[in-house]
Structures are given as C-alpha cells and as structure tokens.
Enzyme design. Structure first.
Site, PDB file in Angstrom:
ATOM      1  N   CYS A   1     -20.411 -13.951  -1.929  1.00 42.30           N
ATOM      2  CA  CYS A   1     -19.840 -14.864  -2.340  1.00 42.30           C
ATOM      3  C   CYS A   1     -18.906 -15.018  -2.549  1.00 42.30           C
ATOM      4  CB  CYS A   1     -20.763 -16.185  -3.053  1.00 42.30           C
ATOM      5  SG  CYS A   1     -20.393 -17.570  -2.941  1.00 42.30           S
TER       6      CYS A   1
ATOM      7  N   MET B   1     -16.679 -14.982  -5.506  1.00 45.55           N
ATOM      8  CA  MET B   1     -15.317 -14.429  -6.232  1.00 45.55           C
ATOM      9  C   MET B   1     -14.577 -15.437  -6.231  1.00 45.55           C
ATOM     10  SD  MET B   1     -12.504 -12.885  -5.488  1.00 45.55           S
ATOM     11  CE  MET B   1     -11.155 -11.387  -5.665  1.00 45.55           C
ATOM     12  N   ASN B   2     -13.655 -15.961  -6.616  1.00 43.26           N
ATOM     13  CA  ASN B   2     -13.496 -17.612  -6.219  1.00 43.26           C
ATOM     14  C   ASN B   2     -11.492 -17.815  -5.965  1.00 43.26           C
ATOM     15  OD1 ASN B   2     -15.552 -19.608  -5.561  1.00 43.26           O
ATOM     16  ND2 ASN B   2     -16.622 -18.879  -7.924  1.00 43.26           N
TER      17      ASN B   2
ATOM     18  N   PHE C   1       0.628  -1.360  -0.203  1.00 37.39           N
ATOM     19  CA  PHE C   1       0.409  -0.359  -0.180  1.00 37.39           C
ATOM     20  C   PHE C   1       0.879   1.494  -0.083  1.00 37.39           C
ATOM     21  CE2 PHE C   1      -2.526   3.555   2.601  1.00 37.39           C
ATOM     22  CZ  PHE C   1      -3.624   3.984   1.555  1.00 37.39           C
TER      23      PHE C   1
ATOM     24  N   ASP D   1     -19.036 -22.439   2.280  1.00 40.72           N
ATOM     25  CA  ASP D   1     -18.775 -24.394   0.260  1.00 40.72           C
ATOM     26  C   ASP D   1     -19.132 -25.273   1.358  1.00 40.72           C
ATOM     27  OD1 ASP D   1     -18.484 -22.820  -1.468  1.00 40.72           O
ATOM     28  OD2 ASP D   1     -17.126 -22.459  -2.029  1.00 40.72           O
TER      29      ASP D   1
ATOM     30  N   ARG E   1      -7.931 -21.467  -8.875  1.00 40.93           N
ATOM     31  CA  ARG E   1      -8.709 -22.315 -10.000  1.00 40.93           C
ATOM     32  C   ARG E   1      -9.394 -21.765 -11.391  1.00 40.93           C
ATOM     33  NH1 ARG E   1     -15.773 -21.790  -9.045  1.00 40.93           N
ATOM     34  NH2 ARG E   1     -16.189 -23.983  -8.661  1.00 40.93           N
TER      35      ARG E   1
ATOM     36  N   GLU F   1     -39.484 -37.156   3.442  1.00 40.99           N
ATOM     37  CA  GLU F   1     -38.525 -36.277   4.042  1.00 40.99           C
ATOM     38  C   GLU F   1     -38.602 -34.899   3.262  1.00 40.99           C
ATOM     39  OE1 GLU F   1     -33.906 -37.747   3.164  1.00 40.99           O
ATOM     40  OE2 GLU F   1     -35.252 -37.884   1.928  1.00 40.99           O
TER      41      GLU F   1
ATOM     42  N   TRP G   1     -23.175 -12.889  -6.496  1.00 45.18           N
ATOM     43  CA  TRP G   1     -22.185 -12.157  -6.832  1.00 45.18           C
ATOM     44  C   TRP G   1     -20.439 -12.797  -6.365  1.00 45.18           C
ATOM     45  CZ3 TRP G   1     -22.047  -7.362  -8.524  1.00 45.18           C
ATOM     46  CH2 TRP G   1     -20.370  -6.820  -9.413  1.00 45.18           C
TER      47      TRP G   1
ATOM     48  N   GLY H   1     -16.363 -18.118  -2.362  1.00 49.50           N
ATOM     49  CA  GLY H   1     -16.255 -19.393  -2.466  1.00 49.50           C
ATOM     50  C   GLY H   1     -17.158 -19.663  -0.884  1.00 49.50           C
TER      51      GLY H   1
ATOM     52  N   ASP I   1     -17.923  -9.904   5.532  1.00 45.09           N
ATOM     53  CA  ASP I   1     -17.784  -8.288   6.438  1.00 45.09           C
ATOM     54  C   ASP I   1     -18.688  -7.588   5.849  1.00 45.09           C
ATOM     55  OD1 ASP I   1     -16.860  -6.685   3.847  1.00 45.09           O
ATOM     56  OD2 ASP I   1     -15.141  -8.952   3.577  1.00 45.09           O
TER      57      ASP I   1
END
Ligand code: GLA
Length: 729
Positions: free
Chosen positions: A526, A479-480, A280, A548, A443, A614, A477, A528, A534
């Site tokens: 989302c 982000m993996n 940074f 997951d 990934r 069920e 949305w 993963g 947060d």
C-alpha cells in the site's frame, strides 16, 4: 525457444505467439531486427536499410561510407556520444570526463531456466518454463562490459530484460544512466498508452499518437507513484481490445523510473525504460558491476485483451511466489474507514464479530494501534502496542479475534518516522535530510533512510517483536509520502547519486527478510492506496491496496486502468460505507459489492451499522465471492466497455480458462428518461458451447451471446448493478 546462429550473429527468441530478433552486424553493432507475430525464422536483417542521411555521422571503421550511421539503425541497446542522437540506454562518464559509450557484441550464452537478479524482484521460471539468453557487449576503449539478459517464457509470450554493466578497466567510471530495456521499431505510426492520475485517481489510461520528439512518463518521487504507472503500451493506431498489434512494457521496479518514447526524423521509434536518470549516478570501481532492474515485455498480435491475459498469467504464475502463488486470499474486514485512529479493543472486537458472523475470514487492524498515535502527527517509528487502547497488547487482542473464527492482520508503515517519536529523538540522522536544510514534511512525517542497514535492522527488530507476540497472519505494508531531501548520512558526497536506488534495494531487502522469517505471512502492499502498484512490489506483496478511493463508481475507472497489466488477485478492493468518504456518493450495497468482488475482496466499514437487509446482501455477496473465487482470480479478464467514455454502463467479465464458465458484471452510469432496450455482447466464450444463465431457464449458444448479445433488462437507475453467471451445459 531461443535460436542462436553463432556464425551469422543472429539471435531469435520465439514465444508461443511472438518472435523477437537481433543481429550483430559486420561491425559487431547489435541491431534489433524484429518483434511481432511469431514467424518461422530466417534472417530479418534485410529489413534494415542503409542510406546517406545528412547530419547522421559515420563510425570511423566504415571509412567514408556515409550510408552507415548509428543514428539511423535500429539498436538493441543504444549507445551515446558516437553518432546515435536518439535516447541512449547508457550514459558513462569516464575518469577523463568523457561521456561516451560505444558498445559492440562479443559473445553469447544460453541457459535453461530464467535468470535471477540478486536483491531485485524478477519473474521466475524453472527449466521447463523459461530460458535465458545473455548477450555480451563491450566498449573496448572504456573497458566496460554490458551483459544483456533475456528471459523467454514461451507460454505467456513474456520476454524479460535486464542489463549488467561491469567496469573491467583499471580506473573508476560513473554510470549516469542504464536502462533496463531499449526497443527500436522501424515505424512510428504507433499510439502510446500510459496510466496516469494521482492520489485517489490512479491509473487512468491516456492514449496519444507518437509525435516527433520524446514523450515520456516517470517518477522522481522515490516510488513508482500514483501519477504515472511503470507500465506503458505501444500499439497500432487502430488497435482495440480485440484487434491490432500491441506491445506492453512493465518495469519490475518500485522506485524512480522513466519510460520514454522517441519518434525520430526518419519515422522510426524507440522505447526505453529504466531507472530515472534524475539524481542517479553509480560509481563503478575497477571490477564492480551494476545490475539494472528488470523490464517485462508482452506483444499481442490481436489486441489489448490478449496482452492483458498474458501479463495476468505471467504475474500469477511467474511473479507471485509461494505460498500465495495460486493460493486463495481471505475475505477481510479492515477498521480504517470505520474508526480511523480512534478505537479500543472492544470496538475492534465488535467490528470483527459482526464481520465474522457475515462470512469474513480475516480481521485487519489498521493505523492507530501503537503508542502516541491518535492522529497522523506522531508515533511513526515507535512500533510498540498502545496499552491504553489495547490493554494486554496483541497477546490479549488476537485470541479474541481468533475465537471469532477470524485470522488477524495489522497495518505497519516501516519506512517512516514522525518527528514526535522516540526513534526520531534518538536518531535524527536516520531520516533522509540534507545537511543545513530544514526538512520537507509529507503527511507530517519524514522518511527513514532505508539505504542504511542499521536503520533497517532496527525496524526489523522492533517489528519482529510485535509480530512474534501473537498469531499475525497478514500485514498491510503502507508508505504514505514521496521522498524529498534525498541525502544519506551513510554515504560520502560523491556517492549521493546512489541513495534513491539503495533506498529501494533496502525496502526489497527488508521485505525479503520478512518473507524468509515469516514464510506464511500475507503482505499487502500500500502507498496511500496505489502509489506503489507495480510488478516490483508484487514479487514481495502478492496483493496491493488499489486506491484510497473506495467509491464504487470511481473504482470502476481505477480498476479498469489497473487491469491492463495487473490481475484481479493483486488488486485490493473493499466495500466501504456510504456516503463515500472521498466523493460523498451513495450507491447500493449490491453495486459496491460487485465492484469490489473484482479484486481481493473485503469490507472497510463497521458492519454493525448496516441494516438487516444489507446484512443479508453481504452474506450472499461473500458466499458468491467464495463460490466464484477461482473464476474471478484465475479467469481471463475482459473489459467489455470503457468507463471513461461515460456510456450507459460499465461492463466486464471473468471467463474461465476452459471457457465453460463466466461471470459478467455491469454497473449503469448516469441514466436518462426513456432508455432504449440494450443488449450486451459478451467476449471470450466458446462459440460452440451453450450457456445456461444464472442456473435458470435461459440457455444461449456462445456465438449468439458474443455476436448478437444478451438482452439486458430495463435498467433505469443510476449506478444500478447487474450480474450474469454463465455455465456451459
Ligand atoms: C493510508 C492507507 C489507508 C490507511 C491509512 C492509515 O492512507 O492507504 O488505507 O491505512 O494510510 O493511516
């Protein structure tokens, strides 16, 4: 309430149960004098003491008075290079190469309502709900100003903080660190609780006493991360759910962060929280400013449960925006675990049809719907419906789903690109990648450079076409991967230290655009699962897929850890098929149901494959969730046991604000032969009310249920569920 004594330089922030105080001393150094239980007021600077300490130097204006040193005083926003050797809040590099920041108080301002931060997520509150204090500090030699912002939410015991750094001089400066908060305590007998783990094991609490030196958690992955949540607690050694002083601190930010606590040589301690200084560096030309993300603080004087309730209230009321602030969330059915990439329109409709007949309200089409996407090796970035899988596109599919009485939602992963995609072939420089180096895959995919507006504009346009082609009411949305090779073709070499933060600002900007243009769209975050869980994301995505890992027994731990800061209405939780994909474990439909019901509820399986018995259970589950929706989503959450202790069961309760109703849930652990009779002591009830159990014959006074407890039936099986609904007469 904010009380300012201009003459004394004394600033006192009162919330319902807490008080926070600062004082500018005679050298205009801003000292932190108190944070704790609400007190009437007065000047608490008598608590700050002065003595000559070896190797603690003295500012020039105190002459040879060796009793005054920044190294020993509790600071409100710690400086660097001028005698305080503990963690700095700011690190400034001037044109001459010096790395010094000496901040002195120059003035203040009080405003009604809560400040906002342009381009950044932040808690909000109108003139009735919140107040703002701004304190002005200045380094006169550097000609750099720092504004410290405080948002005071009386009812929630919430105090938010942020800082704005401005170059008022004629030369460029470089900001290498700027924390959102600094909190000094004149004691160090505290425990630090952090929420750690990894992919599929998120947010496990770790509690350690402070030791001399620095303890820290953080992320350099470009996301807040599965590994360490940007929420920490400092508390008394003997604090528990119901007792002790506890301070919770959350970064309202979703990128790289650092939360560091230092226990000093003199038994004081300091918590700083902010953007991680790794990679940074923010140049400030004359006249330019940098605003830090926000951090939020709650202090509880009676244990962790109160801290949790105040964070939950603050997040529900002052962070989640309309129309989802207070609105019911649909029970959803998601096809991911049932089909992964391999589906066609008829398969989706068949999953949706069964779910609709059992009571679901929203169908979510997960990954695999766009061209060249039969595995996770290709396709990302080309957001065009695969006509082979879905002939006629969404225009054909969505009405079929809507005709079943279900709303329609879909998965997207806007920040990513596959090398095998038209987007990457056309714009290889749109992916983060350092010159002259091979790319690091995660990934099997690369990260788009969201610091660049043209990249975001393109993604927005293509996604807009998809969303506008049909009645889409929800997006997931995703982000993996973590960010690596962080270098942007859009910035010169001397500004690459901005990229991580500009990436995050870009994500927020795009999310805000979707919110503006599709105000009713429900966005579920989302990464993963819970890799970006947060308070920053919650400002844009009112719910986030918690993990997951959908195994109900593992989820007991994940949801327990998550609950310390985040309310049930933010935690995506679904019932999935057994044996579970992550653990291979088989637990009953009832058990899976009561665990998932403590979040934003849904199913992630092909319900056609369940037995008639069920299906009956599922119908009752959904009815129950709908009936108790307000209680679960808006009630106070009580952790009755700690699932990490491997006790006989894990239990928790949702109690309505007026204490007239409660839903108590329990799942047994690994059971052993000849179990004893057990009683469950319930929390949060009104001792003077009498509660009827499950609408039956049993009635108990609240104080009896809390002190003596409820006699549990003999629970002999592993992972057996048990639920009690209590209603005051
Ligand atoms: C991530 C998400 C899953 C699912 C897959 C699809 O792992 O967390 O829920 O959407 O991506 O690829």
């Amino acid at each position: 309430m904010i009380v300012c004594d201009k003459k004394e330089g004394l600033f006192t922030l009162h919330t319902r149960n807490t008080t926070y105080q600062m004082k500018a001393d005679s050298y205009r150094v801003l000292l932190h004098t108190y944070y704790g239980a609400r007190i009437v007021g007065g000047d608490l600077s008598y608590l700050v003491r002065y003595t000559d300490r070896g190797f603690s130097p003295n500012p020039s204006e105190v002459g040879h008075n060796r009793d005054y040193s920044l190294d020993t005083l509790p600071q409100e926003y710690s400086t660097c290079g001028v005698g305080d050797f503990r963690i700095p809040s700011i690190d400034l590099e001037l044109e001459d190469g010096s790395r010094i920041a000496d901040l002195r108080y120059t003035g203040f301002e009080v405003k009604k309502g809560k400040y906002s931060l342009e381009g950044l997520p932040a808690f909000f509150g109108d003139e009735e709900q919140a107040e703002t204090l701004v304190l002005f500090l200045e380094d006169t030699a550097a000609q750099v100003g720092v504004e410290l912002y405080y948002g005071v939410f009386e009812q929630c015991d919430l105090i938010t903080r942020a800082a704005r750094i401005t170059n008022r001089g004629g030369h460029p400066v470089r900001l290498r660190r700027a924390t959102s908060l600094c909190l000094d305590f004149q004691r160090a007998d505290l425990d630090l609780i952090t929420f750690d783990g990894g992919h599929v094991i998120e947010r496990c609490p770790t509690r350690t006493p402070l030791r001399q030196g620095v303890q820290s958690v953080g992320s350099v992955r470009g996301t807040s991360s599965h590994q360490h949540n940007p929420f920490v607690v400092l508390c008394d050694h003997d604090a528990n759910e119901d007792y002790g002083l506890c301070y919770g601190a959350a970064m309202v930010y979703s990128g790289n962060f650092e939360a560091a606590v230092e226990r000093s040589q003199f038994e004081s301690s300091r918590l700083v929280m902010g953007i991680n200084p790794y990679h940074f560096c923010w140049p400030l030309n004359p006249g330019e400013s940098f605003t830090t993300p926000e951090a939020a603080l709650v202090c509880s004087t009676c244990g962790l449960a109160r801290m949790t309730h105040q964070f939950h209230r603050a997040i529900r009321e002052h962070l989640i925006r309309d129309p989802y602030h207070g609105a019911r969330r649909p029970v959803l059915i998601n096809n991911w675990e049932a089909t992964e990439f391999h589906f066609d329109a008829d398969m989706l409709v068949s999953i949706a049809k069964e779910a609709a007949s059992l009571g679901a309200e929203l169908f979510v089409m997960d990954d695999g719907w766009f061209t060249n996407r039969d595995s996770d090796l290709s396709g990302l970035g080309d957001w065009v419906v695969d006509q082979n899988k879905l002939p006629g596109g969404l225009e054909a599919l969505v009405p079929r789903i809507n005709d079943l009485g279900l709303r329609f939602g879909m998965w997207i992963e806007p920040e990513m690109v596959s090398e095998d995609s038209q987007l990457y072939r056309d714009h290889p420089d749109w992916a983060l990648r350092a010159p002259g180096r091979a790319q690091t895959r995660g990934r099997s995919q690369l990260v788009l450079d969201f610091s660049r507006k043209e990249v975001r504009d393109h993604i927005y346009q293509v996604l807009k076409e998809v969303l506008s082609s049909a009645n889409v009411t929800y997006i997931k949305w995703d982000m993996n991967r973590s960010l690596s090779d962080v270098w942007s073709a859009g910035l010169p070499a001397n500004r690459q230290g901005e990229v991580f933060h500009r990436y995050m600002l870009g994500v927020y900007e795009l999310l805000e655009r979707f919110r503006r243009d599709y105000p009713d769209l429900l966005i579920e975050g989302c990464s993963g699962g819970g890799g970006r869980f947060d308070t920053g994301m919650l400002y844009y995505t009112p719910q986030i897929w918690c993990s997951d890992n959908t195994d109900a027994i593992d989820r007991l731990r994940i949801q327990y850890g998550t609950s310390f800061c985040y309310p049930a209405s933010t935690m995506g939780a679904h019932v999935s098929a057994v044996p579970n994909g992550q653990t291979g474990r088989c637990v009953s439909m009832e058990t899976r149901g009561i665990v998932a019901m403590s979040g934003t509820f849904g199913y992630e399986m092909d319900l056609n494959e369940t037995t008639p018995e069920e299906k009956e259970i599922i119908v009752r589950q959904i009815e129950k969730y709908k009936a108790y929706y307000d209680l679960i989503q808006r009630g106070d959450y009580y952790r009755l046991t700690d699932p990490f202790e491997d006790g006989p069961y894990t239990a928790w309760a949702h109690v309505s604000e007026d204490r007239r109703e409660a839903l108590v849930s329990l799942v047994t652990g690994t059971m052993h032969a000849a179990p004893p009779f057990r009683v469950l002591r319930i929390k949060g009830l009104d001792p003077s009310f009498c509660y009827r159990v499950n609408d039956g014959e049993e009635v108990y006074p609240g104080d009896v249920l809390m002190q003596a407890g409820y006699p549990l039936p003999m629970l002999k099986d592993d992972y057996q569920p048990f639920q009690l609904h209590l209603k005051a007469e």
